[in-house]
Design a protein around this motif. Structure first.
Motif, mmCIF file in Angstrom:
data_model
loop_
_atom_site.group_PDB
_atom_site.id
_atom_site.type_symbol
_atom_site.label_atom_id
_atom_site.label_comp_id
_atom_site.label_asym_id
_atom_site.label_seq_id
_atom_site.Cartn_x
_atom_site.Cartn_y
_atom_site.Cartn_z
ATOM 1 N N GLU A 111 0.831 -1.199 0.000
ATOM 2 C CA GLU A 111 0.000 0.000 0.000
ATOM 3 C C GLU A 111 0.868 1.253 0.000
ATOM 4 O O GLU A 111 0.553 2.246 -0.664
ATOM 5 N N GLN A 112 1.956 1.220 0.755
ATOM 6 C CA GLN A 112 2.873 2.352 0.784
ATOM 7 C C GLN A 112 3.458 2.599 -0.600
ATOM 8 O O GLN A 112 3.578 3.741 -1.055
ATOM 9 N N ALA A 113 3.802 1.512 -1.300
ATOM 10 C CA ALA A 113 4.348 1.638 -2.658
ATOM 11 C C ALA A 113 3.315 2.229 -3.600
ATOM 12 O O ALA A 113 3.638 3.064 -4.455
ATOM 13 N N THR A 114 2.059 1.810 -3.442
ATOM 14 C CA THR A 114 0.978 2.345 -4.284
ATOM 15 C C THR A 114 0.785 3.828 -4.024
ATOM 16 O O THR A 114 0.618 4.619 -4.965
ATOM 17 N N LEU A 115 0.815 4.223 -2.753
ATOM 18 C CA LEU A 115 0.643 5.638 -2.413
ATOM 19 C C LEU A 115 1.751 6.474 -3.034
ATOM 20 O O LEU A 115 1.489 7.539 -3.606
ATOM 21 N N ILE A 116 2.993 6.014 -2.955
ATOM 22 C CA ILE A 116 4.115 6.760 -3.533
ATOM 23 C C ILE A 116 3.924 6.929 -5.036
ATOM 24 O O ILE A 116 4.137 8.008 -5.600
ATOM 25 N N GLN A 117 3.473 5.854 -5.694
ATOM 26 C CA GLN A 117 3.264 5.906 -7.145
ATOM 27 C C GLN A 117 2.151 6.887 -7.505
ATOM 28 O O GLN A 117 2.284 7.681 -8.442
ATOM 29 N N LEU A 118 1.054 6.852 -6.762
ATOM 30 C CA LEU A 118 -0.071 7.737 -7.057
ATOM 31 C C LEU A 118 0.262 9.194 -6.769
ATOM 32 O O LEU A 118 -0.153 10.099 -7.507
ATOM 33 N N GLU A 119 0.999 9.439 -5.699
ATOM 34 C CA GLU A 119 1.379 10.814 -5.390
ATOM 35 C C GLU A 119 2.314 11.377 -6.461
ATOM 36 O O GLU A 119 2.278 12.577 -6.755
ATOM 37 N N ALA A 120 3.126 10.508 -7.070
ATOM 38 C CA ALA A 120 3.983 10.953 -8.166
ATOM 39 C C ALA A 120 3.139 11.410 -9.356
ATOM 40 O O ALA A 120 3.471 12.375 -10.048
ATOM 41 N N VAL A 121 2.025 10.697 -9.591
ATOM 42 C CA VAL A 121 1.113 11.092 -10.669
ATOM 43 C C VAL A 121 0.561 12.481 -10.404
ATOM 44 O O VAL A 121 0.493 13.336 -11.298
ATOM 45 N N VAL A 122 0.170 12.726 -9.150
ATOM 46 C CA VAL A 122 -0.391 14.029 -8.809
ATOM 47 C C VAL A 122 0.654 15.125 -8.990
ATOM 48 O O VAL A 122 0.379 16.195 -9.540
ATOM 49 N N ARG A 123 1.887 14.864 -8.527
ATOM 50 C CA ARG A 123 2.944 15.870 -8.634
ATOM 51 C C ARG A 123 3.283 16.203 -10.080
ATOM 52 O O ARG A 123 3.524 17.347 -10.438
ATOM 53 N N GLN A 124 3.294 15.192 -10.932
ATOM 54 C CA GLN A 124 3.744 15.369 -12.306
ATOM 55 C C GLN A 124 2.597 15.664 -13.277
ATOM 56 O O GLN A 124 2.842 15.976 -14.437
ATOM 57 N N GLY A 125 1.371 15.551 -12.802
ATOM 58 C CA GLY A 125 0.258 15.595 -13.738
ATOM 59 C C GLY A 125 -0.619 16.811 -13.646
ATOM 60 O O GLY A 125 -1.828 16.718 -13.843
ATOM 61 N N TRP A 126 -0.048 17.991 -13.357
ATOM 62 C CA TRP A 126 -0.885 19.177 -13.219
ATOM 63 C C TRP A 126 -1.681 19.448 -14.489
ATOM 64 O O TRP A 126 -2.813 19.909 -14.441
ATOM 65 N N ALA A 127 -1.093 19.176 -15.659
ATOM 66 C CA ALA A 127 -1.814 19.400 -16.911
ATOM 67 C C ALA A 127 -2.738 18.235 -17.234
ATOM 68 O O ALA A 127 -3.713 18.391 -17.961
ATOM 69 N N GLY A 128 -2.434 17.060 -16.732
ATOM 70 C CA GLY A 128 -3.272 15.889 -16.977
ATOM 71 C C GLY A 128 -4.288 15.723 -15.877
ATOM 72 O O GLY A 128 -4.154 14.859 -15.007
ATOM 73 N N PHE A 129 -5.325 16.543 -15.924
ATOM 74 C CA PHE A 129 -6.276 16.589 -14.813
ATOM 75 C C PHE A 129 -6.975 15.259 -14.586
ATOM 76 O O PHE A 129 -7.337 14.927 -13.463
ATOM 77 N N VAL A 130 -7.150 14.476 -15.640
ATOM 78 C CA VAL A 130 -7.813 13.185 -15.471
ATOM 79 C C VAL A 130 -6.944 12.256 -14.628
ATOM 80 O O VAL A 130 -7.427 11.588 -13.712
ATOM 81 N N ASN A 131 -5.640 12.212 -14.928
ATOM 82 C CA ASN A 131 -4.736 11.369 -14.154
ATOM 83 C C ASN A 131 -4.678 11.803 -12.697
ATOM 84 O O ASN A 131 -4.651 10.972 -11.787
ATOM 85 N N VAL A 132 -4.660 13.116 -12.477
ATOM 86 C CA VAL A 132 -4.637 13.627 -11.105
ATOM 87 C C VAL A 132 -5.908 13.220 -10.365
ATOM 88 O O VAL A 132 -5.865 12.726 -9.230
ATOM 89 N N GLY A 133 -7.047 13.431 -11.018
ATOM 90 C CA GLY A 133 -8.316 13.068 -10.381
ATOM 91 C C GLY A 133 -8.412 11.583 -10.086
ATOM 92 O O GLY A 133 -8.893 11.174 -9.020
ATOM 93 N N GLU A 134 -7.953 10.749 -11.025
ATOM 94 C CA GLU A 134 -7.981 9.303 -10.812
ATOM 95 C C GLU A 134 -7.090 8.901 -9.644
ATOM 96 O O GLU A 134 -7.453 8.035 -8.829
ATOM 97 N N ALA A 135 -5.908 9.522 -9.563
ATOM 98 C CA ALA A 135 -4.999 9.209 -8.461
ATOM 99 C C ALA A 135 -5.633 9.567 -7.121
ATOM 100 O O ALA A 135 -5.580 8.792 -6.157
ATOM 101 N N LEU A 136 -6.254 10.735 -7.066
ATOM 102 C CA LEU A 136 -6.907 11.151 -5.824
ATOM 103 C C LEU A 136 -8.067 10.228 -5.464
ATOM 104 O O LEU A 136 -8.279 9.902 -4.287
ATOM 105 N N LEU A 137 -8.833 9.802 -6.467
ATOM 106 C CA LEU A 137 -9.945 8.882 -6.220
ATOM 107 C C LEU A 137 -9.447 7.585 -5.595
ATOM 108 O O LEU A 137 -10.048 7.065 -4.637
ATOM 109 N N THR A 138 -8.346 7.059 -6.116
ATOM 110 C CA THR A 138 -7.813 5.804 -5.580
ATOM 111 C C THR A 138 -7.282 5.997 -4.167
ATOM 112 O O THR A 138 -7.510 5.156 -3.291
ATOM 113 N N ILE A 139 -6.584 7.111 -3.949
ATOM 114 C CA ILE A 139 -6.080 7.391 -2.602
ATOM 115 C C ILE A 139 -7.236 7.496 -1.611
ATOM 116 O O ILE A 139 -7.178 6.959 -0.505
#
Length: 276
Positions: free
Chosen positions: A15-43
């Motif tokens: 779970e910790q590994a998944t959280l790190i991966q998803l938070e990376a999506v949020v950090r890198q995906g400011w322009a990719g709002f869908v990816n950011v939203g999906e990452a937040l939904l999973t978190i």
């Protein structure tokens, strides 16, 4: 007092590994709002915030500096985008996704064959242009209102037959025709109502958006319809206004314009959206 005693629990290694991966999506995906939203939904849904934060709202504020409302907007935009792909529509940015949000809620209730019929109409009606929010919502509401037990014109013979007796291909043709015709008629009624009201305003000598609202309510609304002006704050704390016409019994939106920073512009957006 330990973190567990405060209401948070440690994460398993995976779970910790998944959280790190998803938070990376949020950090890198400011322009990719869908990816950011999906990452937040999973978190949120997997409660991956729970090791260090009591609530998802605390996590959003302390890790990302966002309010819970802002995070919800991003998650809504992602869900809206996914829903709209079923009708062949993909918002280009978060703002467009917010505009389509209410229409997408109707689309999400449709059966797959109804979604295909809506997609067929939108492709024919808008061509290479982005369909308006009114077009999407009107088509979805027309499709949602089609009664599976009603009679329709047979695609081959033109005679009235029960809809459920048609074959799959015939059903697709009949649905496409009904959605196309029904949506066109609905949009024309909306446009005629607005135009009639504007003409009556000119005849009586009244002018301005405020007089237009009053005249429209007096002359065009049915007993169950309401003209609403909704004012909300956006994520920056600025006021945003939207004008819309709603049926208070069915809760269906008859017409609505894009949001605007002031009242007059919001009402004019309603007029322009229906005219378009």
């Amino acid at each position: 007092m330990t973190m567990t005693e405060q209401g948070v629990t440690p994460l398993a290694p995976e779970e910790q590994a998944t959280l790190i991966q998803l938070e990376a999506v949020v950090r890198q995906g400011w322009a990719g709002f869908v990816n950011v939203g999906e990452a937040l939904l999973t978190i949120r849904d997997a409660r991956l915030y729970r090791q260090a934060h009591k609530t998802f709202g605390d996590y959003c504020e302390q890790v990302w500096g966002w309010s819970r409302q802002r995070a919800q907007q991003l998650m809504d935009a992602a869900e809206t985008s996914h829903t709209l792909t079923t009708i062949g529509l993909q918002p280009e940015n978060e703002r467009q996704a917010r505009e389509y949000k209410d229409a997408a809620k109707v689309v999400a209730t449709l059966e797959p064959e109804m979604q295909v019929a809506v997609a067929t109409y939108l492709k024919a009606a808008s061509g290479n242009e982005r369909p308006t929010t009114s077009q999407v919502r009107a088509a979805a509401e027309v499709a949602a209102a089609i009664d599976a037990h009603a009679t329709v014109a047979h695609p081959d013979t033109g005679t009235e037959v029960p809809f459920h007796t048609l074959t799959g291909e015939q059903r697709a043709v009949a649905l496409a025709e009904n959605v196309t015709t029904g949506t066109y008629e609905r949009l024309k009624r909306q446009e005629n109502h607005i135009q009639t009201s504007i003409q009556q305003n000119n005849t009586t000598g009244k002018g301005g958006w405020a007089d237009w609202c009053v005249s429209y309510a007096e002359q065009q609304l049915t007993d169950t319809q309401e003209l609403r002006i909704v004012v909300k704050r956006d994520t920056s704390g600025n006021a945003q206004v939207q004008a819309l016409i709603v049926d208070s019994e069915s809760h269906a939106t008859v017409a609505f314009g894009d949001t605007a920073p002031y009242l007059k512009k919001a009402v004019m957006n309603l007029v322009e959206e229906v005219k378009g």
